[in-house]
Each structure stands twice: as C-alpha cells, then as structure tokens.
Enzyme design. Structure first.
Site, PDB file in Angstrom:
ATOM      1  N   GLY A 208      38.014  18.266   6.908  1.00  0.00           N
ATOM      2  CA  GLY A 208      37.486  18.342   5.769  1.00  0.00           C
ATOM      3  C   GLY A 208      38.285  18.785   4.349  1.00  0.00           C
ATOM      4  O   GLY A 208      39.575  18.878   4.569  1.00  0.00           O
TER       5      GLY A 208
ATOM      6  N   ILE B 255      32.810  22.768  17.882  1.00  0.00           N
ATOM      7  CA  ILE B 255      32.171  24.427  18.094  1.00  0.00           C
ATOM      8  C   ILE B 255      30.974  24.329  18.525  1.00  0.00           C
ATOM      9  O   ILE B 255      30.335  25.137  18.812  1.00  0.00           O
ATOM     10  CB  ILE B 255      32.265  24.951  16.682  1.00  0.00           C
ATOM     11  CG1 ILE B 255      31.457  24.216  15.585  1.00  0.00           C
ATOM     12  CG2 ILE B 255      33.526  24.929  16.273  1.00  0.00           C
ATOM     13  CD1 ILE B 255      31.276  25.010  14.154  1.00  0.00           C
TER      14      ILE B 255
ATOM     15  N   TYR C 155      19.788  23.296   4.169  1.00  0.00           N
ATOM     16  CA  TYR C 155      21.203  23.609   4.143  1.00  0.00           C
ATOM     17  C   TYR C 155      21.800  24.910   3.977  1.00  0.00           C
ATOM     18  O   TYR C 155      22.317  25.831   4.575  1.00  0.00           O
ATOM     19  CB  TYR C 155      22.077  22.547   3.275  1.00  0.00           C
ATOM     20  CG  TYR C 155      23.508  22.748   3.149  1.00  0.00           C
ATOM     21  CD1 TYR C 155      24.288  22.736   4.145  1.00  0.00           C
ATOM     22  CD2 TYR C 155      24.026  23.530   1.840  1.00  0.00           C
ATOM     23  CE1 TYR C 155      25.952  23.183   3.969  1.00  0.00           C
ATOM     24  CE2 TYR C 155      25.225  23.845   1.739  1.00  0.00           C
ATOM     25  CZ  TYR C 155      26.190  23.719   2.836  1.00  0.00           C
ATOM     26  OH  TYR C 155      27.510  24.012   2.755  1.00  0.00           O
TER      27      TYR C 155
END
Length: 302
Positions: free
Chosen positions: A12, A50, A136
């Site tokens: 990212g 993860i 989010y």
C-alpha cells in the site's frame, strides 16, 4: 543489533514509503496479502494474510518482530458499506490476530484514520469524542479500542487524506488529480470536505521518531493548514503548472446523487489538530503547498 520490524500491508501507499524510509535503519520484513503483486516485486515482500491465523502465526513465529507496523487495511469506504464482514475481518480481526499471535513484548503501531470522527466539530484533538458516521470508520475505531484494551505496548496514528508520489496507488487523491490534469481531463472535486492532508514521507519520519523514542499513545498527523479537497486540487494545479479551469467544485450531496457508488456518509470537517505530534515527537509540520513542492522535487528525480 537492529530491532526487527514487521510491516503489514507493505504494497500500500504508506507501506511502500515505510520500506524505503526505514530500510537500512532496522531489520525490516515487509509483507502483503496480494500474491499476484508479490510475483514480480523487487522489494522482497513476503505473503501475509493477517486474517489467516495459521499464516500469521507461522510468520510471526519465524521472524519474532520487536515492532509491528500494521498498515494492512480494507480502505474502500464505500465498499465497506457493502462488504461489512470483509471490512471487519481485515480491519478488526486482522489486528486481533497480530495481537494474540505475537510475543507479549512486541510493540504494535496501528494506522487508524480521521474517519473515527463525525466531522461536525473539526479539527479534532486526540482526546475528542469519537463517533464514526460510516462503517469503515467504525471498524477503525473498533480496532483502536481492541488495541487500547490490551496490556501491550501500543501506538496509534490517525492520518487524513494520505498522499505520496506513488502515482499508481488507487487511494492516492494526489495521483488522481495529478494524472487527470496531466491528461487535460476536467474533474469535479468536493468543496465541503475539509482536512489537513498527510504527506507519506512526513508520516514515515513521524513513525521513525516514535520508534526511536519508544513512544506510546495516540497521535494525529497532517499538514498545518485545513483545506477542502477542492482547494487541495487547486494547490496541486498551481504547484505543477496545470490548468486551474479543469477543476470545478461540487458538494458532497451532489456527488452522492451523481455517483451511485458513492454511498458512505463522509465526515465533512475531519481535520486533525497536530500540536501533540509536534510537541511529543519534536516532529515539524508544514503547509500543503510546501509539501507539494517537496513532492514535485521527488517526482522530478524519479
């Protein structure tokens, strides 16, 4: 012996910047979930999902990091409204796996978001009441609370509108404006969403300071000025010499009616107060105009 640092989400925008900025200073292990990207990468990024406990336990057991910088996240704000289970799995359960499967003395640095605030009373300090207005933001706040509720050594950074010289990063607002104006494409930019955008290189420097100072706590990061997305786009055009007439204003309500995919509510003034960062890490902040000039110099050398 150099401390061992595990970076998750290393493909990212921030993860890439951390690899560059921290390499040579620490023993870095960069990881990412997307195996298709990893096939051709030259940065020795290893696969780590993860949300997969076995994968996470194996990698943590072999590397045994002193510090984990968790950049892995599901950052699609509108997608989070439609894929709540996935957003929660990555943003909350993924962090929980890192906590539970790492050594008890591992320092965890969590990358959060300005979206933990509702945007009605910005700019916000680290002590202000959190109240996210979209899913989010709710997952990022829940992840903060999970980490804060442990007996672990932890740090939480809240950036807003992260940008960098990575022109191929999907979530890079600067890259979208830059490439659109370079192609002489007209763009409409919201004029009622206010923030103080975060340059990735500045963010990396702050994280480096936090590591060497062994800092624990919550910190906000961003520029020292509060501007709308529209004003940000105008600054980009001015610094890079693009045509200002290609940029038009639009408000958030109009944009949501224009784009069916724009479904998540946005905090309108999610600017962050950065005095604590400057005071406790001795990390100077600069104006967006100054940061864009630094970025222009960086792009000229690429």
């Amino acid at each position: 012996m150099a401390r061992k640092i595990l970076i998750t989400g290393a493909e990212g925008q921030l993860g890439k910047a951390l690899q560059i900025g921290l390499s040579g200073k620490f023993n870095i292990l960069s990881t990412a979930k997307n195996s298709t990207k990893l096939a051709n990468n030259r940065r020795n990024v290893q696969k780590l999902d993860i949300t997969n406990q076995d994968n996470t336990a194996t990698l943590l057991g072999s590397f045994q990091p002193d510090i984990i910088i968790n950049c892995a996240a599901y950052t699609d704000v509108d997608g989070s409204e439609l894929n709540k289970e996935l957003a929660h799995q990555v943003n909350v359960e993924g962090l929980r796996n890192l906590i539970q499967l790492s050594e008890v003395n591992t320092h965890i640095i969590q990358i959060s978001s300005d979206y933990v605030f509702d945007g009605y009373n910005g700019p916000y300090s680290e002590d202000d009441h959190t109240f996210p207005v979209n899913y989010y933001g709710k997952t990022k706040l829940e992840a903060e609370n999970v980490l804060r509720g442990t007996r672990r050594k932890w740090s939480i950074f809240r950036p807003n509108v992260l940008y960098s010289s990575d022109l191929f990063c999907k979530g890079n607002f600067f890259a979208w404006v830059y490439k659109s104006l370079l192609k002489k494409q007209a763009i409409s930019v919201v004029a009622d969403q206010i923030s103080n955008p975060t340059l990735s290189n500045h963010f990396v420097n702050a994280i480096f300071q936090a590591i060497i100072m062994d800092y624990e706590g919550i910190l906000h990061i961003g520029s020292d000025d509060y501007i709308s997305r529209y004003e940000f786009a105008i600054e980009i055009a001015k610094v890079f010499g693009f045509d200002l007439n290609l940029i038009s204003k639009i408000d958030t309500d109009s944009l949501s009616r224009k784009l069916n995919s724009y479904i998540a509510e946005r905090p309108l003034h999610s600017g962050l107060l950065i005095g604590k960062l400057e005071e406790e890490l001795n990390s100077l902040s600069y104006s967006t105009n100054y940061n864009l000039k630094l970025l222009k110099r960086e792009l000229n050398f690429k």
